[in-house]
Write a protein that holds these residues in place. Structure first.
Motif, PDB file in Angstrom:
ATOM      1  N   GLU A 163     -33.143  -6.048   9.688  1.00 13.40           N
ATOM      2  CA  GLU A 163     -33.696  -5.254  11.312  1.00 13.40           C
ATOM      3  C   GLU A 163     -34.022  -5.834  12.616  1.00 13.40           C
ATOM      4  OE1 GLU A 163     -35.428  -1.472  12.479  1.00 13.40           O
ATOM      5  OE2 GLU A 163     -34.636  -2.177  10.811  1.00 13.40           O
ATOM      6  N   ASP A 164     -34.094  -6.996  12.129  1.00  8.11           N
ATOM      7  CA  ASP A 164     -34.028  -7.142  13.817  1.00  8.11           C
ATOM      8  C   ASP A 164     -32.335  -8.252  13.958  1.00  8.11           C
ATOM      9  OD1 ASP A 164     -36.763  -7.798  13.115  1.00  8.11           O
ATOM     10  OD2 ASP A 164     -37.701  -9.872  13.343  1.00  8.11           O
ATOM     11  N   VAL A 165     -31.175  -8.276  13.617  1.00  4.88           N
ATOM     12  CA  VAL A 165     -30.313  -8.343  13.769  1.00  4.88           C
ATOM     13  C   VAL A 165     -29.240  -6.503  14.977  1.00  4.88           C
ATOM     14  CG1 VAL A 165     -30.143  -9.941  12.607  1.00  4.88           C
ATOM     15  CG2 VAL A 165     -29.590  -7.434  11.699  1.00  4.88           C
ATOM     16  N   ARG A 166     -30.157  -6.123  14.572  1.00  7.11           N
ATOM     17  CA  ARG A 166     -29.306  -4.404  14.800  1.00  7.11           C
ATOM     18  C   ARG A 166     -28.720  -4.490  16.580  1.00  7.11           C
ATOM     19  NH1 ARG A 166     -33.019   0.003  11.917  1.00  7.11           N
ATOM     20  NH2 ARG A 166     -31.216   1.208  13.376  1.00  7.11           N
ATOM     21  N   SER A 167     -29.797  -5.272  16.804  1.00  8.55           N
ATOM     22  CA  SER A 167     -29.539  -4.685  18.982  1.00  8.55           C
ATOM     23  C   SER A 167     -28.121  -5.720  18.875  1.00  8.55           C
ATOM     24  CB  SER A 167     -30.708  -4.991  19.240  1.00  8.55           C
ATOM     25  OG  SER A 167     -31.107  -6.937  19.434  1.00  8.55           O
ATOM     26  N   GLY A 168     -28.028  -7.164  17.648  1.00  4.79           N
ATOM     27  CA  GLY A 168     -26.944  -7.743  18.606  1.00  4.79           C
ATOM     28  C   GLY A 168     -27.059  -9.129  18.944  1.00  4.79           C
ATOM     29  N   TRP A 169     -27.994  -8.887  19.527  1.00  2.00           N
ATOM     30  CA  TRP A 169     -28.687 -10.159  20.279  1.00  2.00           C
ATOM     31  C   TRP A 169     -29.324 -11.384  19.469  1.00  2.00           C
ATOM     32  CZ3 TRP A 169     -28.696 -11.272  25.271  1.00  2.00           C
ATOM     33  CH2 TRP A 169     -29.771 -11.594  26.035  1.00  2.00           C
ATOM     34  N   VAL A 170     -29.859 -11.099  18.397  1.00  2.00           N
ATOM     35  CA  VAL A 170     -30.056 -12.453  17.384  1.00  2.00           C
ATOM     36  C   VAL A 170     -28.569 -12.513  17.305  1.00  2.00           C
ATOM     37  CG1 VAL A 170     -31.194 -13.044  15.325  1.00  2.00           C
ATOM     38  CG2 VAL A 170     -32.121 -11.369  16.382  1.00  2.00           C
ATOM     39  N   LEU A 171     -28.208 -12.165  16.749  1.00  2.00           N
ATOM     40  CA  LEU A 171     -26.694 -12.647  15.995  1.00  2.00           C
ATOM     41  C   LEU A 171     -25.640 -13.358  16.846  1.00  2.00           C
ATOM     42  CD1 LEU A 171     -25.381  -9.702  14.342  1.00  2.00           C
ATOM     43  CD2 LEU A 171     -26.035 -12.015  12.609  1.00  2.00           C
ATOM     44  N   LEU A 172     -25.993 -12.530  18.840  1.00  2.00           N
ATOM     45  CA  LEU A 172     -25.169 -13.833  19.727  1.00  2.00           C
ATOM     46  C   LEU A 172     -25.910 -14.755  19.952  1.00  2.00           C
ATOM     47  CD1 LEU A 172     -24.661 -10.755  22.253  1.00  2.00           C
ATOM     48  CD2 LEU A 172     -22.943 -12.306  20.784  1.00  2.00           C
ATOM     49  N   GLU A 173     -27.892 -15.041  19.669  1.00  2.00           N
ATOM     50  CA  GLU A 173     -27.879 -16.390  20.014  1.00  2.00           C
ATOM     51  C   GLU A 173     -27.028 -17.069  18.332  1.00  2.00           C
ATOM     52  OE1 GLU A 173     -32.651 -16.018  21.355  1.00  2.00           O
ATOM     53  OE2 GLU A 173     -32.352 -14.537  20.199  1.00  2.00           O
ATOM     54  N   VAL A 174     -27.740 -16.574  17.442  1.00  2.00           N
ATOM     55  CA  VAL A 174     -27.052 -17.267  16.529  1.00  2.00           C
ATOM     56  C   VAL A 174     -26.108 -17.901  16.586  1.00  2.00           C
ATOM     57  CG1 VAL A 174     -26.668 -17.483  14.093  1.00  2.00           C
ATOM     58  CG2 VAL A 174     -28.714 -16.790  14.639  1.00  2.00           C
ATOM     59  N   LEU A 175     -24.283 -17.109  17.580  1.00  2.00           N
ATOM     60  CA  LEU A 175     -23.397 -17.990  17.288  1.00  2.00           C
ATOM     61  C   LEU A 175     -23.550 -19.015  18.445  1.00  2.00           C
ATOM     62  CD1 LEU A 175     -21.828 -14.001  16.929  1.00  2.00           C
ATOM     63  CD2 LEU A 175     -21.134 -15.570  15.662  1.00  2.00           C
ATOM     64  N   ASP A 176     -24.201 -18.594  19.370  1.00  2.00           N
ATOM     65  CA  ASP A 176     -24.304 -19.639  20.744  1.00  2.00           C
ATOM     66  C   ASP A 176     -24.592 -20.990  20.582  1.00  2.00           C
ATOM     67  OD1 ASP A 176     -23.727 -20.077  23.441  1.00  2.00           O
ATOM     68  OD2 ASP A 176     -25.675 -20.643  23.312  1.00  2.00           O
ATOM     69  N   LYS A 177     -25.829 -21.307  19.527  1.00  2.00           N
ATOM     70  CA  LYS A 177     -25.915 -21.821  19.157  1.00  2.00           C
ATOM     71  C   LYS A 177     -25.335 -22.470  17.844  1.00  2.00           C
ATOM     72  CE  LYS A 177     -29.765 -23.447  18.622  1.00  2.00           C
ATOM     73  NZ  LYS A 177     -30.440 -24.122  20.144  1.00  2.00           N
ATOM     74  N   VAL A 178     -24.594 -21.926  16.875  1.00  2.00           N
ATOM     75  CA  VAL A 178     -22.957 -22.514  16.057  1.00  2.00           C
ATOM     76  C   VAL A 178     -21.990 -23.211  16.698  1.00  2.00           C
ATOM     77  CG1 VAL A 178     -21.651 -21.931  14.222  1.00  2.00           C
ATOM     78  CG2 VAL A 178     -24.477 -21.544  13.896  1.00  2.00           C
ATOM     79  N   VAL A 179     -22.079 -22.563  17.977  1.00  2.00           N
ATOM     80  CA  VAL A 179     -20.340 -22.401  18.717  1.00  2.00           C
ATOM     81  C   VAL A 179     -20.574 -22.794  20.054  1.00  2.00           C
ATOM     82  CG1 VAL A 179     -17.527 -22.078  18.585  1.00  2.00           C
ATOM     83  CG2 VAL A 179     -18.980 -21.576  16.934  1.00  2.00           C
ATOM     84  N   PRO A 180     -21.318 -23.358  20.633  1.00  2.00           N
ATOM     85  CA  PRO A 180     -22.233 -23.095  21.988  1.00  2.00           C
ATOM     86  C   PRO A 180     -21.030 -23.560  22.904  1.00  2.00           C
ATOM     87  CG  PRO A 180     -22.795 -25.613  21.145  1.00  2.00           C
ATOM     88  CD  PRO A 180     -21.989 -24.713  19.876  1.00  2.00           C
ATOM     89  N   GLY A 181     -21.620 -21.724  23.625  1.00  2.00           N
ATOM     90  CA  GLY A 181     -20.474 -22.010  24.853  1.00  2.00           C
ATOM     91  C   GLY A 181     -19.313 -20.382  23.892  1.00  2.00           C
ATOM     92  N   ILE A 182     -19.251 -20.076  23.045  1.00  2.00           N
ATOM     93  CA  ILE A 182     -18.724 -18.801  22.747  1.00  2.00           C
ATOM     94  C   ILE A 182     -19.104 -17.490  23.140  1.00  2.00           C
ATOM     95  CG2 ILE A 182     -19.541 -18.442  19.818  1.00  2.00           C
ATOM     96  CD1 ILE A 182     -16.398 -18.605  18.795  1.00  2.00           C
ATOM     97  N   VAL A 183     -19.827 -17.385  23.332  1.00  2.00           N
ATOM     98  CA  VAL A 183     -20.473 -16.155  23.807  1.00  2.00           C
ATOM     99  C   VAL A 183     -20.797 -16.020  25.738  1.00  2.00           C
ATOM    100  CG1 VAL A 183     -23.302 -14.580  23.875  1.00  2.00           C
ATOM    101  CG2 VAL A 183     -22.353 -16.234  21.315  1.00  2.00           C
ATOM    102  N   ASN A 184     -19.976 -15.119  25.563  1.00  2.00           N
ATOM    103  CA  ASN A 184     -19.950 -14.069  27.322  1.00  2.00           C
ATOM    104  C   ASN A 184     -21.197 -13.514  27.140  1.00  2.00           C
ATOM    105  OD1 ASN A 184     -19.893 -12.756  29.550  1.00  2.00           O
ATOM    106  ND2 ASN A 184     -17.354 -12.147  29.008  1.00  2.00           N
ATOM    107  N   TRP A 185     -22.321 -14.446  27.619  1.00  5.59           N
ATOM    108  CA  TRP A 185     -23.323 -13.944  27.942  1.00  5.59           C
ATOM    109  C   TRP A 185     -23.915 -12.919  29.267  1.00  5.59           C
ATOM    110  CZ3 TRP A 185     -27.043 -14.301  23.942  1.00  5.59           C
ATOM    111  CH2 TRP A 185     -26.903 -15.313  23.605  1.00  5.59           C
ATOM    112  N   LYS A 186     -22.640 -13.234  29.750  1.00  5.36           N
ATOM    113  CA  LYS A 186     -22.703 -11.452  31.027  1.00  5.36           C
ATOM    114  C   LYS A 186     -22.458 -10.600  30.934  1.00  5.36           C
ATOM    115  CE  LYS A 186     -21.232 -15.097  34.893  1.00  5.36           C
ATOM    116  NZ  LYS A 186     -20.194 -15.511  35.317  1.00  5.36           N
ATOM    117  N   GLN A 187     -21.946 -10.189  29.435  1.00  3.30           N
ATOM    118  CA  GLN A 187     -21.631  -8.651  28.808  1.00  3.30           C
ATOM    119  C   GLN A 187     -22.352  -9.015  27.608  1.00  3.30           C
ATOM    120  OE1 GLN A 187     -17.444  -8.633  27.566  1.00  3.30           O
ATOM    121  NE2 GLN A 187     -16.531  -8.929  29.726  1.00  3.30           N
TER     122      GLN A 187
END
Length: 679
Positions: A425-449
């Motif tokens: 349920e908590d990953v359905r907005s995509g935000w949590v997965l983006l947080e995890v991706l940024d933790k695993v590969v810092p800088g890979i997420v485009n937070w402006k989008q």
């Protein structure tokens, strides 16, 4: 210092020392080591850290880069250090960091400690001890551990003293408390329980405790074994609070208490109820009874909404009318009303987690504990066979549930801002997965989008999830037939597939960074398999793993031999079974998990995963042991890998999977045993 079995030198127990005791108290040892690494990284370039260099370095830290410009950081630094070329030592660096933290809190308008259920109290900004909470937690410990043979030498603890913080220093109490909260989490045979433990044995207990706490859902990102060995009160109480909450809320789900389906009107709401975090289920239960009794207000928290005691008076009357009367509401003085409420609760055999003062002051932790205990003693729900049968139909496949649990706990162990209660349920907005991706590969997420929750428009969720898929393809995940909308729609099979690849990628990257002979090459599953077999063979044993699906692994012998190969003293072979039947296999599997956590492996599998040879979980177990072994090897070789935990290099990443204090010192020179703050 006592000699350490096996000839292993004990290092890192004094930790990072700061000359000012107050300044030292503002940080955990985990934070001090990380900040020292940051400081050394800045110093490496020119051999000194100036205010100018510090301005740039601090601006680039993840904690501050979204809040401050370089000019703003420069202004804060200049208040106490106006000379731009002034040399800054480590202690001055820490003071500047604290100033920035304070300014960040003010600027964002959100306390560092304001977070979701369970993600509390293990940070260092709260140093005052809540005496009411300490008293309640001590009473809880005295009650639930009074029959434990080992704990008899410690109990009862006097709540009027600080004995609790002395007793926790050997790690036994916390391990035992975790087993009370979630029985079977720790194999008692793995706990060092003799009197007068040496420092190494205490460290093992605390490493086992912290890794096991993560495995039941606690957030322990900013706390290390050294903090527990020192018995730091605010951190100890924060951890105990989380463990007790997990225990008290353990039955607030449909699997444990199917009667909860009475809380919903329509069977289609069952899945929504299943995905609610336990504290929200507790509120829903409380409001259900209050509304039935005609109470008009809706209770949304365990603090301000219950301070006047009215809701408690109505709730107790519903649950136990033979003991509790609505005449309590006629009492106008809140303190007197609170006294009456607790007297009535006592007749229901409900332990007093809180005092009248705690009700009137709205202590959230203690009020939650009180309501949870009321639920446990008398939930007032009836069995509706039609609804319950439907709830049973909603139960997930066992393997799916176990994998969701493992991935959810892994995500929470990373220390992202969002606490995940449901891996679906908590990953359905995509935000949590983006947080995890940024933790695993810092800088890979485009937070402006990226779109921050709460998100009302569905297409905004799809945008987040589309970026999740795009990044997955960058990382070469297999994403056939998986689109962003599948995550938004909650497709469990596809979500699990993505989470597995993300967790596996994280582990392989850590192994690649630590394995010096990899020469930058990617680590494969086969490399992990071959490493494990070579390690066991090197000790003269003949056990072998043909694949991560090898059914011979179910008896656990191979993993016990692997653990013994990486640390000869860690396995007690006298208590190992032959693994010839299911009971013996489970005993070995339980022991394997506790021994691995005792070393410092952060793992989230269950004994069933070993007995049934779940290949994904077998791979994570093997990889975690390999990670610990390579970390230890790097430490012994005194490899000088300069690391910056904010740009994704080794020290910061290893701390996500390995809590063991000695293991997380791999990038430091060998003089750290009694290092002062002066650089």
């Amino acid at each position: 210092m006592e000699p350490i079995p096996g000839g292993v030198k004990l290092t890192g127990y004094v930790g990072v020392l700061v000359s000012d005791p107050w300044l030292q108290s503002q940080f955990t040892q985990v934070e001090l080591r990380s900040l020292r690494t940051q400081f050394r990284s800045m110093k490496k370039e020119t051999g000194r850290v100036t205010c100018n260099l510090l301005k740039t370095g601090l601006t680039n830290l993840k904690a501050f880069k979204e809040l401050f410009s370089e000019e703003e950081v420069g202004d804060i630094v200049a208040k106490d250090h106006p000379d731009a070329e002034e040399d800054i030592d480590f202690e001055a660096f820490l003071r500047i960091y604290l100033n920035l933290q304070t300014n960040a809190t003010t600027k964002s308008g959100v306390s560092k400690n304001n977070s979701a259920f369970l993600k509390t109290a293990t940070t260092t900004l709260l140093h005052t001890i809540n005496e009411s909470e300490k008293t309640a937690f001590v009473a809880h410990i005295n009650s639930y551990l009074e029959d434990d043979v080992v704990m008899k030498r410690y109990l009862p603890i006097d709540p009027l003293t600080n004995d609790l913080f002395e007793i926790v220093k050997d790690g036994i109490l916390l391990c035992k408390l975790i087993n009370v909260a979630v029985p079977g989490t720790i194999d008692d045979r793995a706990i060092n329980t003799k009197k007068n433990l040496n420092p190494w044995e205490k460290n093992e207990n605390h490493t086992l405790c912290l890794n096991s706490a993560k495995a039941i859902g606690c957030t322990v990102v900013n706390i290390g074994t050294q903090d527990l060995i020192e018995g730091r009160p605010h951190l100890v109480l924060g951890l105990i609070s989380q463990i007790i909450k997990i225990q008290l809320l353990a039955d607030l789900n449909l699997k444990k208490t199917p009667e909860l389906v009475e809380l919903i009107d329509d069977s289609k709401d069952v899945e929504e109820l299943m995905n609610l975090p336990p504290d929200k289920v507790l509120l829903k239960w409380m409001n259900f009874h209050l509304q039935k009794a005609g109470y008009k207000r809706n209770i949304t928290n365990f603090s301000s909404d219950v301070k006047d005691g009215e809701a408690y008076a109505v709730l107790l009357n519903v649950l136990a009318p033979e003991y509790c009367s609505l005449t309590t509401l006629d009492t106008k003085d809140p303190m007197e009303r609170a006294n009456i409420i607790l007297s009535q609760a006592e007749k229901m055999s409900c332990k007093r987690y809180l005092s009248p003062k705690d009700i009137v002051e709205g202590s959230p932790n203690l009020n939650l504990a009180f309501v949870a205990h009321l639920f446990h003693e008398r939930n007032g729900l009836s069995l509706d066979s039609n609804k319950i049968s439907f709830a049973e139909m909603m139960n997930d496949d066992v393997h799916v549930s176990r994998e969701e649990r493992a991935f959810r706990l892994w995500i929470n162990s990373l220390g992202i801002d969002t606490y995940v209660n449901s891996g679906f349920e908590d990953v359905r907005s995509g935000w949590v997965l983006l947080e995890v991706l940024d933790k695993v590969v810092p800088g890979i997420v485009n937070w402006k989008q990226a779109n921050r929750p709460p998100i009302k428009m569905p297409f905004k969720k799809v945008e987040n999830c589309n970026q999740v898929i795009k990044i997955g393809k960058q990382l070469k995940f297999s994403l056939v037939n998986l689109a962003g909308n599948d995550i938004v729609q909650g497709n469990k099979k596809l979500i699990l597939a993505y989470l597995w690849q993300l967790m596996r990628y994280s582990m392989l990257q850590l192994l690649k960074n630590l394995r010096l002979q990899s020469n930058g090459k990617e680590i494969s599953d086969l490399d992990i398999l071959n490493w494990a077999n070579t390690k066991v063979t090197s000790t003269g044993r003949t056990s072998r793993m043909e694949s991560f699906k090898d059914k011979t692994l179910s008896n656990g012998i191979f993993f016990l031999e692997l653990l013994s190969a990486v640390e000869p003293r860690v396995v007690n072979w006298y208590i190992v079974t032959k693994g010839e039947d299911d009971d013996e296999k489970r005993l070995n599997a339980t022991y394997i998990i506790s021994v691995a956590r005792k070393l410092g492996c952060s793992i989230f599998l269950l004994p069933e995963d070993i007995v049934e040879v779940n290949p994904k979980m077998i791979l994570t177990l093997t990889a975690s042991i390999m990670l610990w072994s390579l970390t230890k090897q790097a430490s012994e070789d005194t490899s000088t890998i300069v690391s910056d935990s904010e740009n994704g290099s080794i020290a910061g990443s290893v701390s996500n999977l390995v809590i063991d204090d000695s293991a997380s010192e791999t990038s430091l020179p060998p003089d750290n045993e009694s290092e002062s703050a002066s650089e």
